[in-house]
Design a protein around this motif. Structure first.
Motif, short mmCIF file in Angstrom:
data_model
loop_
_atom_site.label_atom_id
_atom_site.label_comp_id
_atom_site.label_asym_id
_atom_site.label_seq_id
_atom_site.Cartn_x
_atom_site.Cartn_y
_atom_site.Cartn_z
N ASP A 107 1.46 5.95 4.51
CA ASP A 107 2.86 6.18 4.16
C ASP A 107 3.65 4.87 4.20
OD1 ASP A 107 2.31 8.83 3.81
OD2 ASP A 107 3.08 9.45 5.78
N ASP A 108 3.39 4.02 5.20
CA ASP A 108 4.07 2.73 5.28
C ASP A 108 3.74 1.86 4.08
OD1 ASP A 108 5.13 3.56 7.66
OD2 ASP A 108 3.81 2.33 8.93
N THR A 109 2.46 1.88 3.68
CA THR A 109 2.03 1.10 2.51
C THR A 109 2.74 1.60 1.25
OG1 THR A 109 -0.13 0.81 3.54
CG2 THR A 109 0.02 0.34 1.20
N HIS A 110 2.84 2.92 1.11
CA HIS A 110 3.53 3.49 -0.06
C HIS A 110 5.02 3.17 -0.04
CE1 HIS A 110 0.30 6.71 -1.19
NE2 HIS A 110 -0.05 5.48 -1.48
N LYS A 111 5.63 3.21 1.15
CA LYS A 111 7.05 2.87 1.26
C LYS A 111 7.29 1.42 0.86
CE LYS A 111 8.51 6.02 4.86
NZ LYS A 111 8.46 6.13 6.31
N MET A 112 6.41 0.54 1.32
CA MET A 112 6.51 -0.88 0.99
C MET A 112 6.42 -1.08 -0.52
SD MET A 112 6.70 -3.88 2.45
CE MET A 112 5.70 -5.00 3.34
N ALA A 113 5.48 -0.39 -1.16
CA ALA A 113 5.32 -0.50 -2.61
C ALA A 113 6.54 0.07 -3.33
CB ALA A 113 4.06 0.24 -3.06
N GLU A 114 7.07 1.17 -2.81
CA GLU A 114 8.24 1.80 -3.42
C GLU A 114 9.47 0.90 -3.32
OE1 GLU A 114 10.08 4.66 -5.59
OE2 GLU A 114 7.97 4.72 -5.00
N SER A 115 9.64 0.26 -2.17
CA SER A 115 10.83 -0.58 -1.99
C SER A 115 10.75 -1.87 -2.79
CB SER A 115 11.05 -0.89 -0.51
OG SER A 115 9.99 -1.65 -0.02
N ASN A 116 9.54 -2.27 -3.19
CA ASN A 116 9.39 -3.49 -3.99
C ASN A 116 9.10 -3.18 -5.46
OD1 ASN A 116 9.64 -5.77 -2.09
ND2 ASN A 116 7.96 -4.72 -1.06
N LYS A 117 9.49 -1.97 -5.88
CA LYS A 117 9.25 -1.55 -7.26
C LYS A 117 9.96 -2.45 -8.26
CE LYS A 117 10.58 2.58 -8.29
NZ LYS A 117 10.71 4.03 -8.43
#
Length: 156
Positions: free
Chosen positions: A139-149
């Motif tokens: 989930d943290d990895t996905h959040k990081m990817a989402e915030s750097n979209k």
């Protein structure tokens, strides 16, 4: 392209379940070349899971835990004009599976005070239920990817 593509090493399926992914997991758990000990740990964890769920097909639970843990996006640093951006990229199926296996192994190892087979079983069960440290990491990895979209256009 600077480097040649690496040749994928063919892993021999494990003897008990005849599964490539279980064999890969055993190889990941193995330390200092002691494969029989790693097999005992993994198979012991599977026995614990079998007792807990009263189900014969442990592989189904293991695959579901892997699927829950596998990341679909990750970030890779890209240097553009003196600045380094975290660029989100999609994760290939094989890489996602190996990342999930690594996370499950590492978080099981980090727990203290019990035999490794119990810790592995606990981590796999938590991943199967959609909770635990490996799921939090995904989930943290996905959040990081989402915030750097916003930097996705730097992908190449």
């Amino acid at each position: 392209m600077r480097r040649k593509r690496t040749h994928e090493k063919k892993i021999v399926a494990d003897p008990k379940f005849n599964s490539d992914i279980v064999a890969k997991f055993i190889n990941m758990v193995m330390e200092k070349g002691k494969k029989s000990i790693a097999e005992k740990m993994v198979y012991g964890a599977f026995e614990t899971i079998k007792k807990e769920f009263n189900e014969q097909d442990v592989l189904k639970i293991f695959h579901k835990a892997l699927e829950n843990t596998r990341p679909h996006l990750e970030v890779k640093p890209r240097r553009v004009g003196g600045a380094t951006y975290q660029v989100p990229i999609e994760v290939r199926q094989e890489r996602g599976t190996s990342i999930a296996l690594r996370w499950i192994r590492d978080f099981a190892k980090a727990k203290k005070g019990r035999p490794m087979k119990e810790k592995l079983a606990e981590e796999i069960i938590a991943a199967y239920k959609g909770e635990g440290a490996a799921i939090k990491k995904r989930d943290d990895t996905h959040k990081m990817a989402e915030s750097n979209k916003a930097f996705a256009h730097f992908r190449w």
